[in-house]
Design an enzyme around this catalytic site. Structure first.
Site, PDB file in Angstrom:
ATOM      1  N   ASN A   1       0.858  -1.181   0.000  1.00  0.00           N
ATOM      2  CA  ASN A   1       0.000   0.000   0.000  1.00  0.00           C
ATOM      3  C   ASN A   1       0.894   1.231   0.000  1.00  0.00           C
ATOM      4  O   ASN A   1       1.700   1.414   0.907  1.00  0.00           O
ATOM      5  CB  ASN A   1      -0.916   0.001   1.214  1.00  0.00           C
ATOM      6  CG  ASN A   1      -1.828  -1.210   1.226  1.00  0.00           C
ATOM      7  OD1 ASN A   1      -2.384  -1.574   0.192  1.00  0.00           O
ATOM      8  ND2 ASN A   1      -1.960  -1.847   2.368  1.00  0.00           N
TER       9      ASN A   1
ATOM     10  N   ARG B   1       0.690   4.373   0.639  1.00  0.00           N
ATOM     11  CA  ARG B   1       0.052   5.515   1.316  1.00  0.00           C
ATOM     12  C   ARG B   1       0.184   5.309   2.812  1.00  0.00           C
ATOM     13  O   ARG B   1       0.670   4.279   3.256  1.00  0.00           O
ATOM     14  CB  ARG B   1      -1.428   5.542   0.940  1.00  0.00           C
ATOM     15  CG  ARG B   1      -2.071   4.187   1.250  1.00  0.00           C
ATOM     16  CD  ARG B   1      -3.560   4.165   1.117  1.00  0.00           C
ATOM     17  NE  ARG B   1      -4.075   2.807   1.042  1.00  0.00           N
ATOM     18  CZ  ARG B   1      -4.300   2.011   2.077  1.00  0.00           C
ATOM     19  NH1 ARG B   1      -4.030   2.425   3.302  1.00  0.00           N
ATOM     20  NH2 ARG B   1      -4.768   0.795   1.917  1.00  0.00           N
TER      21      ARG B   1
ATOM     22  N   VAL C   1      -4.622   3.395   8.015  1.00  0.00           N
ATOM     23  CA  VAL C   1      -5.460   3.698   9.172  1.00  0.00           C
ATOM     24  C   VAL C   1      -4.704   3.396  10.475  1.00  0.00           C
ATOM     25  O   VAL C   1      -4.688   4.199  11.405  1.00  0.00           O
ATOM     26  CB  VAL C   1      -6.771   2.873   9.126  1.00  0.00           C
ATOM     27  CG1 VAL C   1      -7.632   3.151  10.355  1.00  0.00           C
ATOM     28  CG2 VAL C   1      -7.554   3.152   7.858  1.00  0.00           C
TER      29      VAL C   1
END
Lengths: 465, 77
Positions: free
Chosen positions: A292, A294, A297
């Site tokens: 991922n 980015r 969470v």
């Protein structure tokens, strides 16, 4: 004198607040972009400037690249932080931001593209010497070839439709006889469902854990901030995350984190990223699944065990600063847990529950952090996801962190909407969760048992009394 | 004339998928329990079923519009 930067936050909810905080602590100006449904949001109250980018529907606002780039130009922003979800892994958006003369806070569009393609990412991993789930190289059409491949990767094997997705087009063969029986069926199903009968084989790992490694890179050097254990999931949505993983030996931890760094370094990674792995408790093997590109969470648990502010570092790297840490300066200390509090009713199959928060009290005291965008009197809109808050604790070891989380959950009060608050208390009382013995299927089994026990308790007494 | 109301707040959709035809067109007949649209609440899609029968006179709301619980979706006669 260095250029004064202004950050446009291309997101909403708790992550928009998180980015605003990091930017403000760096002395940067902030621009919040909001939909019609978010004009009174917390980030809108915090940011230096607020720009309305369109209607409530995400496609017309938070996914509207034109409106966001236009808002960046109009406000004189110099950087765009995409957060997670929405446009955060959209290579075309990253490219547009860059072409507009702005800094995209994240890796280059080419890196997003490369790691976003599953087979390219798998191949990149293989070349970097990072283990992937054993399976066929590319697709298999011949049954005898499939049998030979399966003999090599080991049973049980999954027969997966190349064009499939979301769990569709998968069959599991436990031995050669089943493979011979299922292969033609799987090919037929793939053709019927996807118009393409290409299938490939992958080893089936029955009780895997989901463990991921946080990395930071500046385009030249890459470091890791250790791993997160994210196996407690419901419908592939993580519910509780922790760092470090309770299952890894120090040796496996080092090997896992080093291979994540190798893979990120192979693409000259720039920014914060996460490499997801499956970990097989029985064999002690780990396999790369995807990256991922980015912030995630659950990033706060890594921040708490390493002391690195990941969002702040993302902004610094984006402004052209080199990494401020070497690997030996990243020290894993203590244990951190995150509980995701969602506006959902666990007693009614997790029915989403938007509405007005009539009362709210967050936990305070040692080792407690709350990342949230909601406040007392806030109305949670129905248009976006149901995350209310992330409750995160740190303590000197896992057992202490669990007790601290129980204390923090008990202090929390959410009124006006149903939430998963009470469910987290039950989950943290579960012996397997407390001892760290679980896998990605555990939470759903636990929920099913819990539902069955409740139904049993509600049955009329049939004992004759 | 009768109204079909949204049971939930969220985003209203007239069709099951972006490239699918609408559940109902003006002039179509509606039977009790027919699906007339979807309401997306926090990424979960909920079918809206008719509690009345009749003929669609008009939709009062556009596809992908935000909707409140109790808001009129379409008029049936």
């Amino acid at each position: 004198m260095t250029r004064t930067h202004k950050v446009l936050i291309a997101n909403r909810g708790e992550i928009a607040v998180r980015i605003a905080r990091a930017a403000q602590e760096l002395g940067l100006q902030t621009v919040a972009v909001v939909s019609d449904a978010d004009t009174s949001s917390l980030v809108a109250q915090m940011a230096d400037e607020v720009i309305n980018i369109g209607p409530a529907h995400p496609a017309k606002s938070y996914l509207n690249a034109d409106a966001i780039v236009q808002a960046a130009r109009a406000s004189g922003a110099t950087m765009v932080h995409p957060g997670y979800g929405f446009l955060s892994e959209n290579a075309a958006f990253a490219r547009r931001v860059t072409q507009a003369g702005l800094i995209f806070v994240g890796p280059a569009a080419e890196t997003i593209e490369c790691m976003g393609n599953k087979s390219v990412a798998r191949e990149t991993a293989r070349r970097a010497g990072v283990p992937t789930v054993p399976g066929s190289t590319g697709t298999v059409s011949d049954l005898e070839v499939a049998v030979a491949v399966a003999a090599e990767v080991g049973y049980p094997v999954m027969i997966k439709a190349s064009a499939g997705g979301g769990g569709r087009g998968i069959r599991v063969a436990k031995d050669e006889a089943e493979l011979r029986q299922f292969m033609p069926l799987a090919q037929g199903e793939a053709r019927a469902a996807f118009g393409d009968d290409a299938v490939y084989l992958e080893r089936f790992i029955a009780t895997a854990r989901h463990i991921e490694v946080q990395v930071l890179g500046d385009g030249r050097n890459v470091i890791h901030c250790y791993e997160r254990e994210c196996s407690l999931q419901r419908r592939r949505q993580k519910i509780v995350e922790e760092a470090p993983s309770p299952t890894l030996s120090q040796r496996t931890r080092e090997a896992l984190c080093e291979s994540a760094v190798r893979l990120a370094a192979a693409v000259n990674y720039c920014g914060a990223g996460t490499l997801e792995f499956l970990y097989d408790d029985e064999s002690g093997e780990f396999f790369f699944i995807e990256m991922n590109t980015r912030i995630q969470v659950e990033h706060p648990v890594s921040e708490l065990v390493t002391g690195v502010d990941l969002v702040r570092e993302m902004l610094r790297i984006a402004m052209g600063e080199p990494l401020r840490y070497t690997q030996d300066q990243i020290i894993l200390k203590g244990a951190a847990i995150e509980c995701r509090l969602n506006a959902e009713d666990p007693e009614r199959n997790f029915m989403p529950n938007p509405g007005k928060l009539s009362a709210l009290r967050w936990p305070l005291g040692p080792g407690v952090r709350v990342d949230s965008h909601v406040y007392a009197g806030y109305t949670i809109p129905p248009f976006y996801d149901s995350l209310l808050a992330k409750l995160i604790v740190w303590d000197e070891d896992r057992a202490c962190a669990i007790r601290r989380m129980q204390r923090a959950l008990a202090e929390t009060c959410i009124e006006g909407v149903h939430s998963t608050l009470a469910l987290h208390q039950e989950l943290l009382a579960d012996p397997s969760v407390r001892s760290g013995h679980f896998h990605t299927g555990y939470l759903e089994q636990w929920m099913a048992q819990r539902a069955a026990a409740k139904a049993q308790a509600l049955l009329p007494d049939q004992s004759g009394h | 004339m009768a109204e079909i109301l949204s049971p939930l707040p969220g985003t209203f959709y007239m069709r099951p998928a972006p490239d699918a035809p609408n559940y109902k067109q003006v002039g179509d007949s509606v039977a009790i329990d027919d699906v007339i649209g979807l309401v997306e609440v926090m990424k979960m899609f909920n079918e809206v079923r008719s509690e009345i029968s009749g003929k669609v006179v008009r939709y009062v709301i556009a596809n992908e519009d935000p909707v409140e619980a109790g808001q009129v979706l379409l008029i049936v006669e």
